[in-house]
Design a protein around this motif. Structure first.
Motif, short mmCIF file in Angstrom:
data_model
loop_
_atom_site.label_atom_id
_atom_site.label_comp_id
_atom_site.label_asym_id
_atom_site.label_seq_id
_atom_site.Cartn_x
_atom_site.Cartn_y
_atom_site.Cartn_z
N LEU A 40 -13.67 8.03 18.39
CA LEU A 40 -13.03 7.42 19.58
C LEU A 40 -12.07 6.35 19.38
O LEU A 40 -11.16 6.28 20.04
CB LEU A 40 -14.25 6.62 20.09
N LEU A 41 -12.00 5.81 18.21
CA LEU A 41 -10.73 4.80 17.93
C LEU A 41 -9.64 5.66 17.74
O LEU A 41 -8.45 5.09 18.19
CB LEU A 41 -11.35 4.17 16.53
N ASP A 42 -9.52 7.10 17.29
CA ASP A 42 -8.49 7.65 16.99
C ASP A 42 -7.63 8.28 18.54
O ASP A 42 -6.65 8.05 18.72
CB ASP A 42 -8.56 9.01 16.50
N TYR A 43 -8.62 8.29 19.47
CA TYR A 43 -8.24 8.81 20.95
C TYR A 43 -7.50 7.33 21.42
O TYR A 43 -6.34 7.54 21.98
CB TYR A 43 -9.28 8.91 21.92
N ALA A 44 -7.84 6.18 21.32
CA ALA A 44 -7.31 5.00 21.82
C ALA A 44 -5.84 4.78 21.05
O ALA A 44 -4.90 4.39 21.65
CB ALA A 44 -7.99 3.80 21.56
N ILE A 45 -5.84 5.18 19.42
CA ILE A 45 -4.57 4.79 18.73
C ILE A 45 -3.73 5.76 18.94
O ILE A 45 -2.41 5.55 19.28
CB ILE A 45 -5.02 4.80 17.46
N GLU A 46 -4.19 7.05 19.47
CA GLU A 46 -3.00 7.93 19.72
C GLU A 46 -2.41 7.89 21.06
O GLU A 46 -1.12 7.94 21.35
CB GLU A 46 -3.71 9.44 19.74
N PHE A 47 -3.30 7.19 21.88
CA PHE A 47 -2.76 6.77 23.45
C PHE A 47 -1.62 5.88 23.20
O PHE A 47 -0.45 5.96 23.81
CB PHE A 47 -3.86 6.56 24.25
N LEU A 48 -2.04 4.82 22.63
CA LEU A 48 -1.11 3.72 22.35
C LEU A 48 0.10 4.12 21.53
O LEU A 48 1.25 3.78 22.09
CB LEU A 48 -2.00 2.28 21.62
N ALA A 49 0.12 4.97 20.52
CA ALA A 49 1.40 5.10 19.79
C ALA A 49 2.16 6.19 20.40
O ALA A 49 3.28 6.19 20.59
CB ALA A 49 0.81 5.99 18.40
N GLY A 50 1.46 7.02 21.41
CA GLY A 50 2.27 7.97 22.41
C GLY A 50 2.98 7.38 23.23
O GLY A 50 3.88 7.78 24.17
N ASN A 51 2.70 6.12 23.61
CA ASN A 51 3.31 5.26 24.63
C ASN A 51 3.98 4.11 23.99
O ASN A 51 4.54 3.11 24.93
CB ASN A 51 2.31 4.57 25.74
N GLY A 52 4.62 4.36 22.86
CA GLY A 52 5.42 3.44 22.22
C GLY A 52 5.12 2.13 21.47
O GLY A 52 5.83 1.47 20.94
N VAL A 53 3.92 2.16 21.39
CA VAL A 53 3.31 0.93 20.70
C VAL A 53 3.57 0.95 19.29
O VAL A 53 3.16 1.99 18.64
CB VAL A 53 1.65 0.75 20.85
N GLU A 54 4.18 0.09 18.66
CA GLU A 54 4.48 0.19 17.14
C GLU A 54 3.78 -0.84 16.32
O GLU A 54 3.56 -0.48 15.08
CB GLU A 54 5.96 -0.53 16.92
N GLU A 55 3.13 -1.78 16.87
CA GLU A 55 2.11 -2.68 16.12
C GLU A 55 0.98 -2.67 16.64
O GLU A 55 1.06 -2.99 18.10
CB GLU A 55 2.63 -3.99 15.96
N LEU A 56 -0.22 -2.58 16.31
CA LEU A 56 -1.72 -2.47 16.84
C LEU A 56 -2.36 -3.56 16.09
O LEU A 56 -2.52 -3.57 14.85
CB LEU A 56 -2.09 -1.20 16.71
N PHE A 57 -2.99 -4.46 16.80
CA PHE A 57 -4.17 -5.38 16.44
C PHE A 57 -5.41 -4.75 16.53
O PHE A 57 -5.79 -4.89 17.91
CB PHE A 57 -3.70 -6.76 16.87
N VAL A 58 -6.40 -4.47 16.03
CA VAL A 58 -7.76 -4.14 15.83
C VAL A 58 -8.52 -5.27 15.91
O VAL A 58 -8.71 -5.69 14.69
CB VAL A 58 -8.15 -2.99 15.24
#
Length: 86
Positions: A40-58
């Motif tokens: 499930l984590l991969d779906y969220a990361i892919e969505f954010l990366a696909g929308n231009g997010v460059e830095e992610l804090f989990v």
């Protein structure tokens, strides 16, 4: 113009038992439960990366060690220039 990276915060913790019986193993955080053989984590990361997010804090508490290990070792998005700092 500002040269700032687009950042996002992902709350990857779980407080319910709604994924039972899939999540009966206490060592498996719900964000790592598979949906169509993808965490499930991969779906969220892919969505954010696909929308231009460059830095992610989990942020997570329950199963944080397992999530950290997954992000370091198994995340397929690292090939796209992603980096994990823990």
């Amino acid at each position: 113009k500002h040269d700032q990276k687009l950042q996002a915060v992902l709350l990857a913790d779980s407080f319910t038992k709604t994924f039972a019986p899939i999540s009966l193993d206490p060592r498996t955080p719900k964000v790592l439960c598979p949906l169509n053989n993808v965490a499930l984590l991969d779906y969220a990361i892919e969505f954010l990366a696909g929308n231009g997010v460059e830095e992610l804090f989990v942020f997570c508490v329950t199963g944080a060690d397992a999530v950290e290990e997954y992000l370091r070792d198994n995340a397929h998005w690292k090939g796209r220039g992603g980096r994990v700092d823990v």
